[in-house]
Design an enzyme around this catalytic site. Structure first.
Site, short mmCIF file in Angstrom:
data_model
loop_
_atom_site.label_atom_id
_atom_site.label_comp_id
_atom_site.label_asym_id
_atom_site.label_seq_id
_atom_site.Cartn_x
_atom_site.Cartn_y
_atom_site.Cartn_z
N ASP A 118 0.82 -1.21 0.00
CA ASP A 118 0.00 0.00 0.00
C ASP A 118 0.85 1.26 0.00
OD1 ASP A 118 -3.22 -0.13 1.76
OD2 ASP A 118 -2.63 -0.42 -0.33
N ASP A 159 1.17 -10.29 9.00
CA ASP A 159 1.64 -8.90 9.01
C ASP A 159 3.09 -8.86 8.57
OD1 ASP A 159 -0.14 -7.40 11.84
OD2 ASP A 159 -0.68 -7.77 9.75
N ASP A 201 5.71 -8.05 9.92
CA ASP A 201 6.73 -8.52 10.84
C ASP A 201 6.41 -9.87 11.44
OD1 ASP A 201 5.71 -7.30 14.05
OD2 ASP A 201 4.54 -7.47 12.21
N ASP A 216 -10.41 -6.72 11.24
CA ASP A 216 -10.29 -8.15 11.47
C ASP A 216 -11.44 -8.68 12.33
OD1 ASP A 216 -7.34 -7.32 13.46
OD2 ASP A 216 -9.40 -6.63 13.60
#
Lengths: 757, 730
Positions: free
Chosen positions: B168, B234, B236, B331
């Site tokens: 993004d 994600d 990380d 979520d």
């Protein structure tokens, strides 16, 4: 009075002359100086004692010697006067004496009749009793109830501490407190009964002459008559005496009655109207220089219906209040739950106070099945005001029946106005029947701490209690209990409220037993507010079923009856002559010492434990799951009369026993017991009164519930709360049981619903 | 409902009714005190005996008794009269905060009364095609490389696996932005990441426009992929090798399954743990949620999607038109919609990914404030208790999860309530000293025991309160702003790899010092009141004690906002693997003592002299975790010293140049999730209420002094400059 004043200078002259001629002869002084000379303007006379009170006095103090104590105290009562006395009385005499420490220039005694203040005099009768003679304005007294109020405002001469206010008292003397002249004469029978008044000792007596009193048919109507008299007069110390032959001479506080068929009474009452020969007659007739109430009927059935006519109309229904106005006006309202009583309703007016310790009393009554001692709380919504003088450290205390029930600290700086401040008051000390609530304000001020001369003379009000203060009594648990002497005697529950006739056991029918029975039943009826339907009998077998009242000397009671009341079976032999039971002083106990030490200066842990024990009142009585039965009660020899509550053989009704060591003292014992001050102290399941020490020995039994199954769910919940509060282990056990059940059912739920492992 | 179930429910309702009657009986205070003490004693006995199973339920039921009686007393007897408005309004607020806490306790009891035990993953018999989405916004390429490499190394048939990087930060909108800097940065990012993806064999996607934040990004990925299952990580959150093996099997068993969620495990401490230095021995804050609450939710089929470390079924997502995007916690919102549509979810209680916590307190708060605002939005837009399609148990579970985020309100009310009396003399709670003992003390003890019983080994005493307090001053304005403007909360980014170069105060720490000063003022007011109004001593002692408790929390929070320098940007995980270390041309026997995302620590064995000067290059070669191949990664030596016994400790930094180097690093750190499980287990022991409290108080004292020291020496300084790694979206 004016003429006396004009004569004064003349009186003085000879005394001065005598003094010059015989300087050491004091006798002349004594003869010529009259007490009027010392205070010429005061209408005070030292009353000369008389051996027999002249009949034209109507004594006014209902409970005998009355003491007004503290910085502010009052007595309010309602006295019934008949029309003639009300019209004729012109002077109210009030005799009093007071404590040394009462400062006369700061203390006043105020007398109010029918809301009109008659006098407000300085209290100064230290060396010898003084008498106020107050003129009654015409038309002030009325026929029927008249309200008398005596208020004492007392201040200490020197001290400004609260403890010093306990040294202040004024004692009203019943022998010198009267209305005169009292040319009594009632218009009708009820007025005559109501206006019976009191004698010089505060006792009201009805003497009933019934030649046929030992006939079986006569007993029940005569006892009903006693109750009717008691209900009508409603005096705190009433006695009924039966005689067979002659009436005593007329005296204040006495009403004589003659009851019987025309044949029996014709000889005694020659002045009966002729119509009474065949028709029932009730009315006042002259006899021996006084009026007596004659109740004459062709047979005892007719006499009984005449007696019924004497009963007050309100006696038929449930009483809304307990009749106390004769010694404590107004009548104490009967609270059955969820009621707000304002102080104005209870007879207390808004009052401002400028001293150190303020007192005010109110009273209300509770029904006999009151069962909320352990958990209950009522709320007093306090409307009061404190001036800026009142410092922090002051307290507002509420006492219930003499026990401290709540204490509110007053800590605001700069004065405060309390508007509907809710104060929670525990119900622990409430009892069935009459209850006294005392409001007390202990005011700490800088002026009192310094206590400069004249500090007690402060006139600026420091505290005001408004009569909009209300007492909120919530709905409380109601459960009849057996045996409960307090319920039986204080409010006649459930003897009078039940629908079953009450048997009355007397060991023989005679003037003594009938007098005792009449006095006792009169007191019970007055407390219950309605007459009790009794069926007299001298056979014990006749009283096996249903409720009963037993009045007999101890030596005339069989042992199995005594056992029923848990009284020692050999009481007849051991009561009058036995060794003192030692119940007088509590034995020194280790626990008592431990508590005393811990409270004062124990180490912090002991102090904490003592605080918890005292604040939570954790005594050992709440811990038993099943308490044992105490040993049979043996009254102390110093006691002269005993009352006990027990079960009937069938176990479904109450029995009330009143007994004395021997028959000779039966009448005296019952009269002593039924005095209001003693009657209020009956409690537990048995109580014995010792007149010399003015002590009431009581004992308690674990009680059983009576008829709670039919009360609603809400009441059952409150009863459970009270019972569990007195049986702590049971409550803990119940909680554990429900926790286990909840755990088990929750585990089952988890095993059936949602994902399983 | 079958008759058995119906009977169970009826029986439970009857017992509950009796229980409520008992709890609302107006018994005397003696009875209350005695009962409270008995119950607490029995709870302590049960806990000491470590009784399990039905005894646990009994302890919970007993605790519930005390709580129930407290609630009844609190409601009927302690509220100030309505005609004293100055007391009544704060009194009602305090009462509301307490009742909120009781409600949360009851919901927690429902959720975790019997959580599911960890279970064996079902062995999959077929291999559905899986798309792995790694959404990114501004994270650094090095971080992404680790994650992508780990994703490529997943133990799954390669032809069924597609890894997608959804960028993004390099969208067309950004690349064509009128702002020159934004445009340049986006174009450079796009180029760099495209090259990285090319190297690693990963698909690169950048959408035309930035709309609906992460949800929109994921939906764009959905449009351009076709796998049956979707796994989301994600940037990380690098997965362990066995991730898909442990999760895909569930989809075969249940057609309506839409989600398999795994825990978020972090290899570095969150800012509180770092500043308080508790990471090594106290369970992390997220472990209560992932270790026990999600297991409880799983029992009631209410485990929800946490944004990462999960596998979803594409067909289920199709029914809701992809990921929901009306709240900023898309979520949980997606999971709520899918549960309402009748889907089921599974929670696998095994850490299968390793991620990074925010590095600074400010970024931590930014992350939490997003969660709080998002949950408020879900509460307002989708009100779970009345959502059609949810079972009763699911409604209660979602209520528990969303209402939890109202804690800033109650925490601030609890903080300020004692001051109402200490400063202003308001009496907002009418209770006497005896009632305090009989009701409040027993309630507090039962509450502590209950919390300890439910969460004891996952959350030490008072740590929940500390975390709540640390978040409240900033989260309260955030959630209030959501109430007033539900559709416009900001989606702030959390910088995840900042390093704290030197110890300094957090830039958002000022409110904590202000509150601390206020509470110290409260203590002074307590002493003053005790001195001037000795007749009110009992009230002053109780309220002052409460204020002191708040002060202890506030003192500890001062340490939380005093950022401690942490030279290591990333945490070292202890491993024990044989390897070979090449320095220059010589290969030495060595073993890896610990590894991190940046480098490794080696034990080199050599007889004789050994010198590894800083900066010299070398290589580490080792066997892959689950296989027979050897892989290697170039390193640069940072330090070296002798240990004795021919052992030398060498610390070195990775210098990867090729994709397989990335895979090697991923294998070192992310291959073996057993390490993570055992690390977590090593911290999970229950110190008990008393020891835990004593430890907490001493920690708070130390941290308060440290925080005051930082404040006095004015270590303001600049906010930490981001290292070249930049940040990442949370």
């Amino acid at each position: 009075m004016k003429r006396l004043a004009l004569l004064l200078p003349l009186l003085l002259v000879p005394s001065i002359a005598l003094a010059e001629t015989a300087p050491f002869d004091m006798s002349g002084e004594r003869q010529s100086v009259t007490p009027e000379a010392t205070a010429p303007a005061r209408p005070v006379t030292i009353a000369t004692p008389v051996e027999t009170p002249p009949p034209s006095r109507h004594y006014i103090l209902p409970t005998g010697e009355t003491t007004l104590s503290g910085e502010t105290d009052r007595r309010v009562w309602s006295l019934n006067l008949d029309a003639a006395t009300a019209a004729s009385a012109t002077v109210l005499s009030l005799g009093y004496s007071n404590a040394v420490m009462v400062a006369p220039e700061l203390s006043t005694l105020t007398v109010t009749v029918n809301d009109q203040q008659l006098a407000s005099e300085a209290i100064q009768a230290v060396e010898k009793p003084a008498t106020l003679r107050l003129t009654l304005p015409p038309g002030l007294l009325k026929s029927g109830p008249n309200r008398f109020a005596v208020t004492a405002k007392q201040r200490h001469r020197t001290d400004c501490t609260i403890a010093s206010t306990y040294e202040l008292w004024t004692r009203l003397d019943p022998a010198t407190s009267f209305l005169e002249p009292a040319n009594g004469g009632a218009d009708n029978s009820l007025d005559a009964i109501r206006a019976v008044g009191v004698d010089a000792n505060g006792v009201s007596r009805f003497t009933i002459l019934a030649p046929a009193l030992d006939q079986p048919a006569a007993v029940a109507p005569l006892l009903r008559l006693s109750q009717a008299l008691s209900l009508a007069a409603a005096m705190p110390r009433q006695a009924v005496s039966f005689v067979k032959d002659t009436l005593p001479p007329a005296a204040p506080g006495q009403l004589a009655l003659v009851v019987g068929t025309p044949a029996e009474v014709a000889a005694l009452l020659p002045n009966l109207p002729a119509s009474s020969a065949d028709k029932p007659f009730i009315g006042l007739v002259p006899h021996g220089g006084a009026m007596v109430l004659a109740i004459v009927g062709p047979d005892w059935g007719a006499i009984a219906s005449l007696v019924s006519g004497l009963l007050p109309a309100s006696a038929q229904g449930d009483a809304a209040s307990l009749a106390t106005a004769a010694w404590q006006a107004p009548d104490a309202p009967l609270v059955t739950g969820d009621r707000q009583l304002s102080l104005a309703e209870l007879g207390l007016r808004t009052e401002e106070f400028s001293g150190r310790q303020f007192h005010a009393d109110v009273a209300f009554a509770l029904p006999g099945d009151f069962y909320a001692n352990a958990y209950g709380e009522m709320i007093v919504r306090l409307d009061a005001a404190f001036s800026p003088e009142v410092r922090a450290g002051s307290r507002f205390n509420i006492y219930v029946n003499g026990h401290i029930a709540s204490s509110v600290p007053i800590n605001a700086v700069g004065g405060s106005i309390l508007k509907s401040l809710p104060v929670r008051v525990t119900m622990r000390h409430l009892r069935p029947g009459l209850n006294r609530l005392t409001f007390e304000a202990d005011l700490a001020t800088a002026a009192d701490a310094a206590c400069l001369p004249g500090a007690t003379a402060t006139a600026a009000p420091r505290f005001a209690l408004f009569d909009t203060t209300s007492i909120d009594i919530p709905r409380f648990a109601r459960a009849g209990q057996r045996p409960d002497l307090a319920a039986l005697t204080a409010i006649g529950y459930p003897l009078a409220t039940g629908d079953r006739p009450v048997a009355l056991y007397l060991d023989h029918i005679g003037t003594d037993t009938l007098s005792a029975a009449g006095t006792l039943l009169g007191k019970l009826a007055l407390k219950a507010g309605r007459p009790i339907d009794v069926q007299p009998t001298t056979a014990l077998t006749g009283i096996a079923a249903g409720p009963a009242v037993l009045i007999a000397a101890a030596d005339h009671l069989p042992p199995d009856v005594l056992v029923r009341f848990n009284i020692a079976a050999d009481v007849a032999s051991r009561w009058p002559s036995g060794a003192p039971t030692g119940a007088t002083t509590p034995a020194a106990t280790l626990n008592g010492w431990r508590d005393r030490l811990a409270a004062d200066n124990g180490n912090p842990l002991m102090r904490a434990v003592a605080w918890v024990r005292s604040n939570f009142d954790l005594s050992s009585t709440g811990w038993h799951l099943a308490a044992g039965v105490p040993p049979a009660f043996l009254p102390d020899p110093s006691t002269s009369v005993l009352a006990a509550a027990g079960d009937n053989p069938a176990g479904d009704a109450d029995w009330l026993l009143v007994t004395t060591p021997d028959g000779a003292h039966l009448v005296d014992g019952v009269e002593t017991l039924t005095r209001e001050a003693n009657w209020q102290r009956l409690s537990g399941y048995v109580s014995a009164y010792a007149p010399a020490a003015d002590r009431m020995d009581s004992a308690s039994l674990p009680t059983r519930f009576v008829g709670v199954g039919t009360s609603g769910l809400a009441n059952l919940r409150l009863i459970a709360a009270n019972w569990l509060s007195s049986n702590l282990l049971a409550f803990v056990g119940l909680v554990l049981v429900f926790a286990v059940l909840l755990a088990a059912t929750t585990t089952a739920m988890h095993n059936r619903f949602g994902r399983r492992d | 409902m079958s008759s058995g179930k119906f009977a169970t429910v009826m029986f439970w309702l009857v017992v509950m009714a009796g229980f409520l009657v008992l709890a609302t009986l107006p018994v005397s205070m003696q009875a209350q005190l005695v009962t409270g003490v008995f119950v607490v004693v029995i709870m302590i006995v049960i806990k000491e005996l470590k009784a399990e199973g039905p005894w646990r339920q009994l302890a919970l039921a007993l605790g519930l008794t005390v709580v129930g009686r407290y609630v009844y007393w609190r409601t009927t007897q302690t509220l100030p009269p309505t005609n004293q408005l100055q007391n009544f309004i704060p009194g009602v607020l305090l009462y509301g905060a307490e009742m909120y806490n009781v409600l949360m306790l009851l919901l927690s009891l429902f959720v975790v009364a019997s959580p599911l035990k960890p279970r064996e993953a079902p062995k999959p018999t077929r291999w559905p095609s899986v798309d792995i989405f790694v959404p990114t916004y501004n994270e650094d390429a090095g971080l992404l490389a680790n994650t992508l490499a780990a994703a490529k190394a997943l133990d799954y048939p390669g032809d069924r696996l597609n890894v997608w990087l959804l960028d993004d930060g390099g969208t067309d909108q950004k690349c064509q932005s009128a702002d020159l800097l934004v445009s340049r940065t986006a174009i450079a990012r796009r180029a760099e990441l495209s090259a990285l993806c090319q190297e690693l064999g990963v698909h690169y996607l950048a959408r035309p426009r930035n709309e609906h934040a992460k949800a929109g990004n994921l939906n764009y990925g959905l449009e351009h992929s076709s796998g049956e299952l979707i796994a989301v990580f994600d940037a990380d959150h690098a997965p362990a090798r066995e991730f898909l093996r442990e999760t895909t099997g569930y989809f075969e068993q249940d057609d309506k399954l839409f989600l398999v969620q795994t825990p978020h495990f972090f290899i570095n401490p969150d800012p509180l743990e770092r500043n308080l230095r508790t990471f090594d021995f106290m369970p992390s804050e997220n472990e209560m949620f992932y270790g026990i609450i999600q297991r409880g939710l799983d029992k009631w089929n209410a485990a929800f999607f946490c944004g990462s470390a999960a596998v979803l079924r594409r067909a289920a997502l199709a029914t809701t038109h992809g990921f929901k995007g009306s709240s900023i916690t898309e979520d949980c919102e997606t999971a709520l919609a899918l549960h309402a549509a009748g889907g089921t979810s599974v929670y696998v209680d095994k850490p299968l990914i390793a991620g990074l916590q925010p590095a600074t307190f400010a970024s931590f708060i930014g992350q939490r404030s997003r969660w709080a605002q998002g949950m408020m939005q879900i509460l307002m837009f989708h009100f779970p208790p009345l959502k059609r399609g949810l079972t009763l148990a699911q409604r209660l579970c979602y209520m528990s999860s969303t209402l939890f985020w109202l804690f800033p309100l109650s925490r601030m009310i609890f903080l300020l309530a004692p001051l109402c009396y200490l400063f202003l003399g308001l009496e907002i709670f009418s209770a006497s000293g005896t009632e305090f003992l009989a009701y409040i003390m027993t309630y507090m003890m039962a509450n502590l025991m209950l919390q300890n019983y439910l969460y004891g080994s996952f959350r030490w005493p008072w740590i929940s309160e500390l975390y709540e307090y640390a978040q409240s001053p900033h989260l309260l304005p955030a959630i209030v702003s959501v109430w007033f403007n539900p559709r416009k909360p900001t989606f702030r980014v959390t910088a995840k790899d900042e390093a704290i170069d030197s110890s300094r105060l957090s830039e958002i720490g000022t409110p904590f010092f202000v509150i601390f000063a206020l509470l110290v003022g409260g203590v002074i007011a307590t002493v003053w009141r005790l001195y001037t109004e000795p007749y009110n001593a009992d009230v002053a002692v109780v309220v002052g004690g409460w204020n002191l408790l708040n002060l202890v929390l506030a003192g500890c929070a001062l340490g939380v906002v005093s950022e401690r320098a942490d030279r290591q940007a990333s945490r070292r995980v202890a491993v024990n693997r044989r390897c070979e270390f090449r320095l220059g041309d010589i290969w030495y026997e060595a073993s890896l003592a610990n590894v991190s995302t940046m480098g490794a620590g080696l034990h080199v064995f050599h007889q004789g002299a050994f010198e590894a000067p800083a900066g010299s290059t070398g290589e580490i070669r080792f066997r892959v975790h689950d296989g027979a191949d050897d892989i290697s990664v170039p390193v640069a030596v940072r330090r070296c010293h002798a240990q004795g016994n021919n052992l030398f400790i060498v610390g070195c930094e990775y210098k990867p140049t090729e994709p397989q180097h990335r895979r090697a690093i991923a294998d070192l750190i992310f291959a073996n999730s057993e390490l993570w499980t055992s690390f977590q287990a090593s911290r999970r022991h229950n110190p008990g209420v008393v020891r835990g409290t004593i430890w907490f108080v001493s920690l708070a004292l130390y941290q308060m002094l440290r925080g005051l020291g930082y404040q006095i020496s004015r270590r303001g300084g600049e906010p930490s400059r981001p290292r070249p790694f930049g940040g990442k979206s949370p």
